[in-house]
Design an enzyme around this catalytic site. Structure first.
Site, PDB file in Angstrom:
ATOM      1  N   HIS A  21       6.475  -7.392  19.863  1.00  0.00           N
ATOM      2  CA  HIS A  21       5.932  -6.731  21.057  1.00  0.00           C
ATOM      3  C   HIS A  21       4.417  -6.835  20.957  1.00  0.00           C
ATOM      4  O   HIS A  21       3.874  -7.003  19.856  1.00  0.00           O
ATOM      5  CB  HIS A  21       6.332  -5.254  21.088  1.00  0.00           C
ATOM      6  N   HIS A  52      19.554 -12.750  13.079  1.00  0.00           N
ATOM      7  CA  HIS A  52      19.195 -11.687  14.045  1.00  0.00           C
ATOM      8  C   HIS A  52      17.702 -11.739  14.381  1.00  0.00           C
ATOM      9  O   HIS A  52      16.878 -11.104  13.713  1.00  0.00           O
ATOM     10  CB  HIS A  52      19.561 -10.330  13.437  1.00  0.00           C
ATOM     11  N   LYS A  81      26.800 -10.568  22.216  1.00  0.00           N
ATOM     12  CA  LYS A  81      26.064  -9.383  21.752  1.00  0.00           C
ATOM     13  C   LYS A  81      26.248  -8.252  22.751  1.00  0.00           C
ATOM     14  O   LYS A  81      26.001  -8.427  23.945  1.00  0.00           O
ATOM     15  CB  LYS A  81      24.578  -9.712  21.631  1.00  0.00           C
ATOM     16  N   ALA A 114       9.927  -0.413  20.828  1.00  0.00           N
ATOM     17  CA  ALA A 114      10.669  -0.383  19.551  1.00  0.00           C
ATOM     18  C   ALA A 114      10.977  -1.808  19.116  1.00  0.00           C
ATOM     19  O   ALA A 114      11.474  -2.609  19.914  1.00  0.00           O
ATOM     20  CB  ALA A 114      11.961   0.411  19.713  1.00  0.00           C
ATOM     21  N   ASN A 144      18.508 -10.582  24.823  1.00  0.00           N
ATOM     22  CA  ASN A 144      17.793  -9.597  25.664  1.00  0.00           C
ATOM     23  C   ASN A 144      16.381 -10.072  25.997  1.00  0.00           C
ATOM     24  O   ASN A 144      15.390  -9.414  25.711  1.00  0.00           O
ATOM     25  CB  ASN A 144      17.754  -8.222  25.000  1.00  0.00           C
ATOM     26  N   HIS A 203      14.745 -12.024  17.854  1.00  0.00           N
ATOM     27  CA  HIS A 203      14.489 -11.948  19.299  1.00  0.00           C
ATOM     28  C   HIS A 203      13.262 -12.811  19.577  1.00  0.00           C
ATOM     29  O   HIS A 203      12.133 -12.375  19.327  1.00  0.00           O
ATOM     30  CB  HIS A 203      14.189 -10.507  19.724  1.00  0.00           C
ATOM     31  N   ASP A 239      15.963  -8.833  12.384  1.00  0.00           N
ATOM     32  CA  ASP A 239      15.808  -8.207  13.708  1.00  0.00           C
ATOM     33  C   ASP A 239      14.373  -8.396  14.198  1.00  0.00           C
ATOM     34  O   ASP A 239      13.780  -7.480  14.786  1.00  0.00           O
ATOM     35  CB  ASP A 239      16.196  -6.718  13.673  1.00  0.00           C
TER      36      ASP A 239
HETATM   37  O1  DOR Z   1      13.967  -2.170  17.639  1.00  0.00           O
HETATM   38  C1  DOR Z   1      14.604  -2.965  18.301  1.00  0.00           C
HETATM   39  N1  DOR Z   1      13.996  -3.914  19.036  1.00  0.00           N
HETATM   40  N2  DOR Z   1      15.942  -2.898  18.312  1.00  0.00           N
HETATM   41  C2  DOR Z   1      16.677  -3.614  19.178  1.00  0.00           C
HETATM   42  O2  DOR Z   1      17.869  -3.439  19.205  1.00  0.00           O
HETATM   43  C3  DOR Z   1      16.035  -4.546  20.113  1.00  0.00           C
HETATM   44  C4  DOR Z   1      14.731  -4.966  19.636  1.00  0.00           C
HETATM   45  C5  DOR Z   1      13.890  -5.655  20.699  1.00  0.00           C
HETATM   46  O3  DOR Z   1      14.389  -6.572  21.342  1.00  0.00           O
HETATM   47  O4  DOR Z   1      12.732  -5.272  20.861  1.00  0.00           O
END
Ligand code: DOR
Length: 440
Positions: free
Chosen positions: A309, A62, A149, A323, A96, A64, A305
């Protein structure tokens, strides 16, 4: 005739599927060729693993990695470099991105891009959108797709399938296990006006409360039961869902995040926006339930996860701050630290981050220290003590919520299909990552 190997790992303590044993491992052609006493064999290369533990290559299912997207935050190259520095041999990358990965052209691009850019192997998620439901059955059967997903609750990016009718259509398009972000979108939106800019960060867990997560999971499991479609409920964050899901183990597998096993709501006051993620970090009761679910087998996989950012986006006042927390480089040291603290064994760690992902996603040829499997290894020194520092983080965003955390246990070498790709903090050579194969 003497056997010949490309590589032999000598004298390590191996975390095998059937127990922990000291033995040698012989590698040929990128795969495990022998396990046992290999003192008399010839090897082109050898690694002395005495005093070290050898795990099957750990998988973070998991992450990103944001490509295509904002390269000043993360790319496939930087995120996978972080992965091997942190002791991972494969990551499964979320869809995403900007734009999202929702069609065959984007998937083809990404699959082709992995070779030559990724430092570890990669599985690729495809995002469900209301516009691609009819294509999902074909898309999930594409090579290197780990899963579809579904964001059933909104988070970063524009992917969202929130209503029961669309969710049921998603479940009826295809047959492999679907991965869900499970928070109830209607409750999220209905309560949003109650919160305003400048409220304390800990309100994140009040807005995205237990009921929001439980309601989301209940709705999904009701539809999963109706359609018979297997589900992997990602980042389960509440004691209530863990209890509820025990009655759905014929259909549901369960992911927990390192964060929900490590952090509690004291982090909001200490870290501000750098503690904000979806679903949120909660109080001690949920952390205890998470560890109980690791102990009783409710949990199938643990992931990071990893969701980078920019600092600017994290430092906006809540609820406008982004987030998501970084974690791909730190998940292995932190899980080893949990092992050192006696919260789980190395065997259970290999179950959660190797065999678990292999079983849940249908990985071919990985996730197990066994003859014929890919020669992916995470070599760890359980005596090594080291503090996580931001200067070590290679994701361009440059921060970790775990700065200052002292770990006992550290990955010292990452071996990918028989090639050492990281040794003692050094990335060795060019990106060798390839797309992961899945039994479709
Ligand atoms: O906190 C999160 N950030 N939860 C998610 O489901 C997506 C992720 C993101 O892509 O920033």
């Amino acid at each position: 005739m003497a056997q010949h190997f490309d590589l032999v790992l000598r004298g390590g303590t191996l975390v095998l599927p059937w127990g922990v044993e000291q033995a040698d491992v012989g590698v040929r052609g990128g795969r495990i060729a022998a396990i046992g006493d290999l003192r008399i064999v010839h090897a082109a290369d050898e690694v002395d693993c005495r005093g070290l533990h050898v795990l099957p290559g750990l998988i973070d299912s998991h992450v990103h990695l944001r490509e295509p997207g904002d390269a000043s935050v993360e790319t496939i190259a930087t995120g996978t470099k972080a992965a091997i520095l942190g002791g991972l041999t494969a990551v499964f990358d979320m869809p995403n991105t900007n734009p999202s990965i929702t069609n065959r052209d984007q998937l083809d691009w990404k699959r082709g891009y992995v070779t030559g850019h990724a430092y570890c192997d990669m599985g690729l998620y495809v995002g469900a959108a209301k516009s691609n439901i009819a294509q999902l059955a074909e898309l999930e059967a594409e090579p290197n797709v780990c899963a579809i997903k579904v964001f059933a609750g909104s988070s970063t990016g524009d992917l969202l399938v929130e209503d029961d009718e669309s969710l049921e259509r998603v479940m009826r398009s295809g047959r492999r296990r679907i991965c869900y972000h499970s928070e109830d979108e209607y409750r999220l939106q209905a309560r949003k006006p109650d919160y305003h800019s400048g409220m304390p960060h800990r309100m994140h867990a009040v807005w995205r409360d237990v009921e929001c997560a439980l309601l989301g999971t209940r709705r999904l499991m009701t539809l999963a039961r109706k359609t018979g479609r297997p589900a992997h409920i990602l980042h389960v964050s509440t004691a209530e869902e863990l209890d509820y899901l025990k009655d759905y183990r014929d259909l549901a597998t369960v992911e927990l995040l390192l964060n929900h096993l490590t952090q509690t709501d004291e982090a909001y006051d200490r870290l501000g926006g750098y503690a904000v993620m979806n679903p949120p970090i909660r109080d001690e009761r949920h952390l205890k339930a998470a560890w109980a679910a690791v102990a009783d087998g409710t949990v199938d996989t643990v992931g990071s996860d990893h969701a980078p950012h920019s600092r600017a986006a994290k430092e906006r006042p809540w609820p406008d701050c982004a987030a998501g927390l970084t974690g791909v480089q730190t998940i292995v040291p932190l899980m080893l630290d949990h092992v050192s603290a006696g919260r789980l064994t190395l065997s259970r760690l290999a179950d959660l981050m190797c065999a678990g992902p292999a079983r849940v996603y249908g990985v071919v040829g990985k996730g197990r220290l066994a003859a014929g499997y890919d020669a992916d290894f995470t070599v760890v020194d359980m005596k090594r003590q080291r503090t996580i520092e931001e200067s070590w983080i290679v994701s361009p965003c440059g921060w970790t919520p775990f700065a200052g955390h002292r770990c006992t246990g550290w990955p010292v070498m990452t071996i990918l299909r028989g090639q050492a790709v990281m040794r003692e903090d050094e990335v060795l050579g060019a990106p060798l990552g390839a797309p992961v194969r899945f039994a479709g």
